[in-house]
Design a protein around this motif. Structure first.
Motif, short mmCIF file in Angstrom:
data_model
loop_
_atom_site.label_atom_id
_atom_site.label_comp_id
_atom_site.label_asym_id
_atom_site.label_seq_id
_atom_site.Cartn_x
_atom_site.Cartn_y
_atom_site.Cartn_z
N HIS A 123 16.43 31.55 -1.24
CA HIS A 123 15.26 32.23 -1.54
C HIS A 123 14.48 31.56 -2.52
O HIS A 123 13.18 31.59 -2.57
CB HIS A 123 15.76 33.53 -2.28
CG HIS A 123 16.34 34.47 -1.13
ND1 HIS A 123 16.97 35.62 -1.60
CD2 HIS A 123 16.42 34.33 0.28
CE1 HIS A 123 17.62 36.17 -0.36
NE2 HIS A 123 17.14 35.40 0.87
N LEU A 124 15.07 30.68 -3.60
CA LEU A 124 14.17 29.76 -3.98
C LEU A 124 13.56 28.67 -3.59
O LEU A 124 12.29 28.61 -3.61
CB LEU A 124 15.17 29.03 -5.09
CG LEU A 124 15.75 29.76 -6.44
CD1 LEU A 124 16.80 28.89 -7.10
CD2 LEU A 124 14.70 30.18 -7.46
N VAL A 125 14.06 28.20 -2.61
CA VAL A 125 13.41 27.26 -1.58
C VAL A 125 12.29 27.86 -0.93
O VAL A 125 11.19 27.32 -0.76
CB VAL A 125 14.29 26.41 -0.79
CG1 VAL A 125 13.70 25.69 0.31
CG2 VAL A 125 15.37 25.74 -1.53
N GLU A 126 12.63 28.91 -0.30
CA GLU A 126 11.53 29.88 0.56
C GLU A 126 10.44 30.29 -0.50
O GLU A 126 9.23 30.24 -0.04
CB GLU A 126 12.25 30.98 1.35
CG GLU A 126 13.21 30.55 2.23
CD GLU A 126 13.68 31.96 2.87
OE1 GLU A 126 14.33 31.90 4.17
OE2 GLU A 126 13.62 33.03 2.10
N GLY A 127 10.54 30.30 -1.57
CA GLY A 127 9.51 30.91 -2.63
C GLY A 127 8.76 29.56 -3.10
O GLY A 127 7.80 29.87 -3.91
N GLY A 128 9.18 28.38 -2.65
CA GLY A 128 8.41 27.36 -3.11
C GLY A 128 8.94 26.46 -4.19
O GLY A 128 8.29 25.69 -4.91
N ALA A 129 10.25 26.75 -4.80
CA ALA A 129 10.85 25.90 -5.93
C ALA A 129 11.05 24.56 -5.64
O ALA A 129 11.20 24.20 -4.48
CB ALA A 129 11.78 26.83 -6.42
N ASP A 130 10.54 23.77 -6.65
CA ASP A 130 10.88 22.27 -6.35
C ASP A 130 12.33 22.13 -6.31
O ASP A 130 13.30 22.54 -6.84
CB ASP A 130 10.11 21.32 -7.59
CG ASP A 130 10.44 20.10 -7.53
OD1 ASP A 130 11.55 19.58 -7.92
OD2 ASP A 130 9.61 19.57 -6.86
N LEU A 131 12.65 21.07 -5.23
CA LEU A 131 14.19 20.61 -4.92
C LEU A 131 15.00 20.43 -6.10
O LEU A 131 16.11 20.67 -6.27
CB LEU A 131 14.31 19.97 -3.77
CG LEU A 131 14.22 20.44 -2.42
CD1 LEU A 131 14.26 19.14 -1.30
CD2 LEU A 131 15.14 21.48 -2.24
N ARG A 132 14.25 19.73 -6.93
CA ARG A 132 14.96 19.13 -8.09
C ARG A 132 15.23 20.33 -9.22
O ARG A 132 16.51 20.21 -9.57
CB ARG A 132 14.18 17.89 -9.06
CG ARG A 132 13.92 16.74 -8.15
CD ARG A 132 14.98 15.88 -8.11
NE ARG A 132 14.99 14.60 -7.57
CZ ARG A 132 16.09 13.81 -7.47
NH1 ARG A 132 17.04 14.15 -7.97
NH2 ARG A 132 15.75 12.54 -6.83
#
Length: 312
Positions: free
Chosen positions: A267-276
């Motif tokens: 959900h973090l990735v789907e929400g646009g969070a930077d991978l780092r």
């Protein structure tokens, strides 16, 4: 912690196995579970070495033996992920044996591990995660200490994405309520700071006010999470709490704590969070591990497109 030797192993091989277990625990600071798994793998290898060889020694452990041991398991249908781990265990052992003078050469150098299929456990959709959190909050409405604790368990696992072992290892002093962050001790004793959200803040506050004091006793120490008898909560109890909460919501897949961790990361990735940033939150040593979540998100995007677009 010494290994429990197999009776089929000669005394010298049992001694090597015990020494290797001590090395993993004392010098490499591996967890109890990791030491147990690695030692079991190496014991299996040494038992294979002794098959049909009375008084076998480490010097007889060559590349052919290593390949034969793994090949037999592959033929028996052992999963690729397990084969990859056992290959790593064997390579670690032979490298240690050569480095400590127990073997003249390291036959594991040329051993190639099968590539494990990197898959994730089931993850919740965002609305499903919200339903699970609501169920935990509803269960804690009467301020039963165990229900308050279980609500905090699922809120923290989902809000922070920390591992269940990291969760159970938290002390009260690891919470920074002013900044809404946790100080987490992860793999390899690496410390990191992880933020949590306002629902988790509410769960923590309520637990510390009305839950923990009701269970705390002389066994509690500084532990944040407590069992019914007041001692530090163990991972088995935390897993049971997650299963119970998820089962309370019709239609949700049965999920372990690791499933909440993967749900949080997805959900973090789907929400646009930077991978780092996600890498730092999860405590991954390699960005390649974190990148797996981009594949999950793209797969979901593909599925949504195929279902909704008229020309998919």
């Amino acid at each position: 912690m010494n290994a429990v030797p197999s009776p089929e192993l000669p005394h010298t091989l049992r001694a090597h196995l015990d020494d290797y277990a001590d090395y993993l625990r004392l010098e490499r600071d591996r967890s109890v579970h990791t030491v147990r798994a690695y030692v079991a793998d190496v014991r299996s290898l040494l038992e294979y070495l002794c098959t049909g060889r009375a008084g076998a020694t480490l010097e007889e452990l060559d590349l052919r033996t290593l390949r034969g041991w793994l090949g037999g398991q592959a033929t028996a249908g052992v999963a690729r992920t397990t084969l990859a781990r056992r290959t790593s265990s064997a390579k670690g052992f032979t490298a240690w044996a050569q480095r400590t003078g127990r073997m003249a050469v390291d036959p594991g150098v040329r051993l190639v591990a099968p590539k494990a299929h990197r898959t994730l456990p089931p993850v919740l959709r965002q609305e499903q995660a919200a339903d699970a959190m609501a169920a935990a909050e509803s269960g804690a409405a009467q301020e039963d200490p165990v229900a308050l604790r279980d609500r905090m368990i699922v809120e923290l696992l989902y809000s922070t994405g920390i591992r269940v072992g990291e969760l159970c290892g938290l002390d009260v002093g690891d919470i920074d309520g002013d900044r809404r962050v946790l100080r987490v001790l992860g793999k390899g004793n690496k410390e990191r700071v992880v933020p949590y959200g306002r629902p988790a803040e509410d769960a923590i506050t309520t637990w510390l006010r009305a839950g923990r004091p009701a269970l705390a006793n002389e066994r509690s120490g500084d532990a944040l999470l407590l069992g019914r008898r007041g001692g530090r909560l163990d991972q088995r109890q935390a897993r049971s709490a997650v299963h119970d909460v998820v089962r309370a919501v019709p239609g949700l897949p049965d999920l372990a704590p690791h499933g909440l961790r993967h749900s949080a990361a997805t959900h973090l990735v789907e929400g646009g969070a930077d991978l780092r940033v996600v890498q730092e939150v999860l405590g991954h040593a390699s960005l390649a591990t974190t990148q797996l979540y981009t594949h999950v998100s793209v797969a979901r995007l593909r599925a949504a497109h195929d279902q909704a677009h008229p020309r998919a």
